[in-house]
Scaffold this motif. Sequence first.
Motif, PDB file in Angstrom:
ATOM      1  N   LYS A   1      17.428   2.274  16.372  1.00 34.44           N
ATOM      2  CA  LYS A   1      16.406   2.226  17.529  1.00 34.44           C
ATOM      3  C   LYS A   1      15.173   1.783  16.904  1.00 34.44           C
ATOM      4  CE  LYS A   1      15.257   4.054  21.860  1.00 34.44           C
ATOM      5  NZ  LYS A   1      14.458   3.028  22.070  1.00 34.44           N
ATOM      6  N   THR A   2      14.713   2.423  15.699  1.00 37.45           N
ATOM      7  CA  THR A   2      13.457   2.171  15.373  1.00 37.45           C
ATOM      8  C   THR A   2      13.236   1.009  14.337  1.00 37.45           C
ATOM      9  OG1 THR A   2      13.788   3.885  13.744  1.00 37.45           O
ATOM     10  CG2 THR A   2      12.773   4.188  15.721  1.00 37.45           C
ATOM     11  N   ALA A   3      14.631   0.430  13.913  1.00 35.65           N
ATOM     12  CA  ALA A   3      14.467  -0.778  12.875  1.00 35.65           C
ATOM     13  C   ALA A   3      13.669  -1.822  13.379  1.00 35.65           C
ATOM     14  CB  ALA A   3      16.162  -1.240  12.699  1.00 35.65           C
TER      15      ALA A   3
ATOM     16  N   HIS B   1      13.102  -2.423  17.257  1.00 30.61           N
ATOM     17  CA  HIS B   1      14.118  -1.654  17.854  1.00 30.61           C
ATOM     18  C   HIS B   1      15.433  -2.480  17.727  1.00 30.61           C
ATOM     19  CE1 HIS B   1      10.517   0.365  18.696  1.00 30.61           C
ATOM     20  NE2 HIS B   1      10.323  -0.519  19.968  1.00 30.61           N
ATOM     21  N   LYS B   2      15.666  -3.590  16.465  1.00 30.75           N
ATOM     22  CA  LYS B   2      17.016  -4.235  16.429  1.00 30.75           C
ATOM     23  C   LYS B   2      17.060  -4.189  14.881  1.00 30.75           C
ATOM     24  CE  LYS B   2      18.015  -5.357  20.493  1.00 30.75           C
ATOM     25  NZ  LYS B   2      19.315  -4.929  21.154  1.00 30.75           N
ATOM     26  N   SER B   3      18.410  -4.524  14.721  1.00 26.15           N
ATOM     27  CA  SER B   3      18.843  -4.422  13.050  1.00 26.15           C
ATOM     28  C   SER B   3      19.809  -5.663  12.988  1.00 26.15           C
ATOM     29  CB  SER B   3      19.614  -3.329  12.514  1.00 26.15           C
ATOM     30  OG  SER B   3      20.547  -3.124  13.579  1.00 26.15           O
TER      31      SER B   3
ATOM     32  N   SER C   1      11.020  -6.704  22.420  1.00 26.52           N
ATOM     33  CA  SER C   1       9.852  -6.055  21.583  1.00 26.52           C
ATOM     34  C   SER C   1       9.734  -6.938  20.161  1.00 26.52           C
ATOM     35  CB  SER C   1      10.169  -4.430  21.235  1.00 26.52           C
ATOM     36  OG  SER C   1       9.126  -4.161  20.637  1.00 26.52           O
ATOM     37  N   ALA C   2       8.766  -7.759  20.321  1.00 27.92           N
ATOM     38  CA  ALA C   2       8.808  -8.710  19.318  1.00 27.92           C
ATOM     39  C   ALA C   2       7.364  -9.374  19.134  1.00 27.92           C
ATOM     40  CB  ALA C   2       9.779  -9.527  19.083  1.00 27.92           C
ATOM     41  N   ILE C   3       7.083  -9.735  18.029  1.00 28.71           N
ATOM     42  CA  ILE C   3       5.981 -10.660  17.615  1.00 28.71           C
ATOM     43  C   ILE C   3       6.519 -12.070  17.497  1.00 28.71           C
ATOM     44  CG2 ILE C   3       3.817 -11.070  16.304  1.00 28.71           C
ATOM     45  CD1 ILE C   3       3.037  -9.174  18.305  1.00 28.71           C
TER      46      ILE C   3
ATOM     47  N   GLY D   1       6.922  -8.562  25.238  1.00 26.30           N
ATOM     48  CA  GLY D   1       7.428  -7.181  25.732  1.00 26.30           C
ATOM     49  C   GLY D   1       6.388  -6.064  25.417  1.00 26.30           C
ATOM     50  N   VAL D   2       6.929  -4.783  25.164  1.00 26.49           N
ATOM     51  CA  VAL D   2       5.603  -3.879  24.546  1.00 26.49           C
ATOM     52  C   VAL D   2       6.235  -3.190  23.328  1.00 26.49           C
ATOM     53  CG1 VAL D   2       4.659  -3.378  26.757  1.00 26.49           C
ATOM     54  CG2 VAL D   2       7.016  -2.207  25.837  1.00 26.49           C
TER      55      VAL D   2
END
Length: 353
Positions: free
Chosen positions: A31-33, A52-54, A201-203, A214-215
């Motif tokens: 979740k936190t990757a 939050h993705k690997s 959730s990404a930059i 997203g956030v």
Amino acid sequence: MNFKKNNKFIILLLILLMLILTSCGVVSNKKTATISRTEFLMDTVMTIRIYHKSDKKILDKAFDRLKEIEAKMSSTIETSEVSNINNNAGIKPVTVSPDTYFVIKEAKRFAELSLGAFDPTIGPLVDLWDIKAGERERDFIPSNREVENMKTLVNYKKLELLDNNQVFLKEKNMKLALGSIVKGYATDEVKKVLSESNANSAIIDLGGNVFAHGVKEDDMPWKIGIQNPFGLPGEYLGVIRVKDKSVVTSGDYERYFFFNGEKYNHIIDPSTGYPVNNEITGVSIITARSIDADALSTTLFVLGLDKGIELINSTDYANAIFITKAKEVYIGKELKDKFDLIKELISFIPKEY
Ligand code: ADP
Ligand code: MG
């Protein structure tokens, strides 16, 4: 305690410790990757960072899409669709993919909206001035006559969008250059790829063309730094807090050269044929679609402060931050409580418009 018992005790302790750490979020899990990749494409450094993705396959897909867009829309790649349009200027219409057609259609829309301050047929003048990053001094500039000659080839009204994805430049030697809008489109396309892979959730940072997707977590906004045009690269003038928005800046402090003590930057005023020289040193646009922010940042840079404010106020989907050469910062009312100026830079005077 014998050895076996002791061992069991240690294992139990370890399990307990792991449970505590995991519940505190210290041990990284799926979740936190965070995954990220940087590549040099479209003549710039591109970084995508996903939270939050690997699964690195998401990054593969995103960069594949970027390469596809570059291959179609670059005016320096001889096999691209845009080169095909350019090579057939004054000869015949060319059929392109829906992607390329869409970007050219949007570019023409911004040309019409700005009465030609933004003009995707700027190619002949871009080639004449040939302004790249890293060059700092030059001992020549094009002659007035050369500038005038090339200027006559720049005219978005002679860019025709026909049915069935056909595009035609009506005069020989006309040339499309989509450098001021393609990165925005590419950013939106990367966002699409990420959403399809459920990466929310990404930059996305395509050479300063940023999308805060997203956030980050807990519904908190992202903080995007705005470059200080008077500082070193990476030195921020302020920070804007956004959720699911694009932030795109056009400025005169990256691609430019000096000739006889005068600065010449890479954004050209189609009405003069010369690099823009007005009161603005940088302008950042905040929108939901990156293609709008990219086109508008270039447009407002050409228009200057007064006309730029007028244009941005006539839209209901974009906000702007202008930085002038006199070190003033003009911020749209809607951004006021989302923008923090770095306090040490007290010489800047924030002004609302
Ligand atoms: P960058 O992509 O360098 O961050 P911009 O988005 O403002 O900055 O795009 C600048 C590029 O757009 C130039 O390098 C040139 O290819 C092209 N260009 C220059 N002047 C104009 C103009 N008036 N209208 C449209 N495109 C322009
Ligand atoms: Mg732009």
